[in-house]
Write an enzyme that holds these catalytic residues in place. Sequence first.
Site, PDB file in Angstrom:
ATOM      1  N   CYS A 160     -10.143  -8.293   0.759  1.00 32.78           N
ATOM      2  CA  CYS A 160     -10.119  -9.723   1.081  1.00 32.78           C
ATOM      3  C   CYS A 160     -11.231 -10.084   2.042  1.00 32.78           C
ATOM      4  O   CYS A 160     -11.687 -11.217   2.085  1.00 32.78           O
ATOM      5  CB  CYS A 160      -8.786 -10.105   1.713  1.00 32.78           C
ATOM      6  SG  CYS A 160      -7.428  -9.664   0.672  1.00 32.78           S
ATOM      7  N   GLN A 177       0.818  -1.218   0.000  1.00 35.38           N
ATOM      8  CA  GLN A 177       0.000   0.000   0.000  1.00 35.38           C
ATOM      9  C   GLN A 177       0.855   1.273   0.000  1.00 35.38           C
ATOM     10  O   GLN A 177       0.396   2.331  -0.400  1.00 35.38           O
ATOM     11  CB  GLN A 177      -0.940   0.019   1.210  1.00 35.38           C
ATOM     12  CG  GLN A 177      -2.013  -1.064   1.177  1.00 35.38           C
ATOM     13  CD  GLN A 177      -3.059  -0.857   0.089  1.00 35.38           C
ATOM     14  OE1 GLN A 177      -3.204   0.244  -0.472  1.00 35.38           O
ATOM     15  NE2 GLN A 177      -3.792  -1.902  -0.234  1.00 35.38           N
TER      16      GLN A 177
HETATM   17  N1  PLP Z   1      -0.451  -6.672   1.330  1.00 34.42           N
HETATM   18  C1  PLP Z   1      -1.260  -5.610   1.456  1.00 34.42           C
HETATM   19  C2  PLP Z   1      -0.984  -4.587   2.513  1.00 34.42           C
HETATM   20  C3  PLP Z   1      -2.336  -5.457   0.590  1.00 34.42           C
HETATM   21  O1  PLP Z   1      -3.146  -4.406   0.722  1.00 34.42           O
HETATM   22  C4  PLP Z   1      -2.563  -6.447  -0.415  1.00 34.42           C
HETATM   23  C5  PLP Z   1      -3.716  -6.366  -1.314  1.00 34.42           C
HETATM   24  O2  PLP Z   1      -4.761  -5.878  -0.973  1.00 34.42           O
HETATM   25  C6  PLP Z   1      -1.668  -7.531  -0.502  1.00 34.42           C
HETATM   26  C7  PLP Z   1      -0.626  -7.606   0.392  1.00 34.42           C
HETATM   27  C8  PLP Z   1      -1.841  -8.603  -1.521  1.00 34.42           C
HETATM   28  O3  PLP Z   1      -1.438  -8.181  -2.797  1.00 34.42           O
HETATM   29  P1  PLP Z   1      -1.995  -8.927  -4.107  1.00 34.42           P
HETATM   30  O4  PLP Z   1      -3.433  -8.498  -4.249  1.00 34.42           O
HETATM   31  O5  PLP Z   1      -1.136  -8.434  -5.215  1.00 34.42           O
HETATM   32  O6  PLP Z   1      -1.855 -10.387  -3.875  1.00 34.42           O
END
Ligand code: PLP
Length: 385
Positions: free
Chosen positions: A327, A181
């Site tokens: 998520c 982020q």
């Molecule tokens: N880490 C953080 C802080 C995130 O906000 C996200 C996605 O929302 C991820 C990891 C995961 O990334 P990706 O969607 O590319 O798998």
Amino acid sequence: MIFLDAAATTPVRREVLEAMWPYLSGEFGNPSSHHSLGEAAATALADARAAVARVLGCRPGEVTFTSGGTEADNLALKGIALARRTADPALDRVAISAIEHPAIEESADYLRRVHGFTVDVVPVDGHGLVTAGALAAVLRPETAVVSIMYANNEVGTVQPVRELAALAAARGIPFHTDAVQAAGWLPLNVKDLGVDALSLSGHKLGAPKGSGVLFAKGRLRIEPLVHGGGQERGRRSGTENVAGAVALATALGLAAEEQAAQAQRVSALRDGFIDAVLKAVPGALLTGHPEQRLPSVASFCFPGTSGESVLLELERRGVVCSSGSACAAGSDAPSPVLLALGIESEVAQTAVRFSFTSAVGEAELAEAAEAVGAAVGSVLGIGRR
Ligand code: PLP
């Protein structure tokens, strides 16, 4: 539509699409092939790696392309913990903050369940900050790796990564940060930050979903998670996503050029938006740190409402945002991040997160703040449109 859900994802930038297009069409080679098409793909991949390394201030060989932020986080935490424990069986603990993304939190839980590690969770204060004292209190001689995110995806709190990484370094413990982020908004030079490993995701930056990077210091041993042909210097097997790597490198380069100016511009807009929302909804509660927060995130609880109902009312008014992390969308459970900040479960269920792309403008935020007042009023049944 006013799109205020950029922390979930962003559209692909035109420059990025143009940069990646050749590697989806005419230059479609496999970088491992020894003919001219393969060599062109290998050159594009090497150039993308060098471009990412320039932004991060590291060596190209320290950049591993992954399928996204989740894979980069998994590779960092599991890969470093497992490699270090193999070298020294006493290293059987990992330390993470209480507000990590599930990509870290679930990786830590996997290490606990399947490999017998102990997971030490560093608490955060009411603003979501990890203090040096809180981290120092959990670090042990047996800690194999520490992972503390740079900026939180739900409340936008920015951690004092430099200070925390220095603390771990003084004890000889590798420090990983999830900068998914932070990218585009905060400085990413890994030497200045003093981190040993750092994760990025392309789709938060204007590159497509399914592209990511793990920076890991050259000397760090990492147990690979994906075995096969030994691509990415053995750290991540599988035919490389050349177009994805080119896209991520292009998006990251553009973001780095624009970062300082955009961070300043959008921070000012964010502050105006926060003031307008607090004025429009008198009981609203700003979550996260009042100052140490991402320029792009304004997050609130609206006590007495339900976050999901406010979202529906906002969407009816043309404003798209989310209750927290993408998520967890659709889940009724209160956000573990907000609970870790000490927010009561009932209040945590009223969370709404607004997150901005760098294209955000003042007029749309003024319109959005007005819509927030109307949406919350409507949910509370106090007769506003
Ligand atoms: N880490 C953080 C802080 C995130 O906000 C996200 C996605 O929302 C991820 C990891 C995961 O990334 P990706 O969607 O590319 O798998």
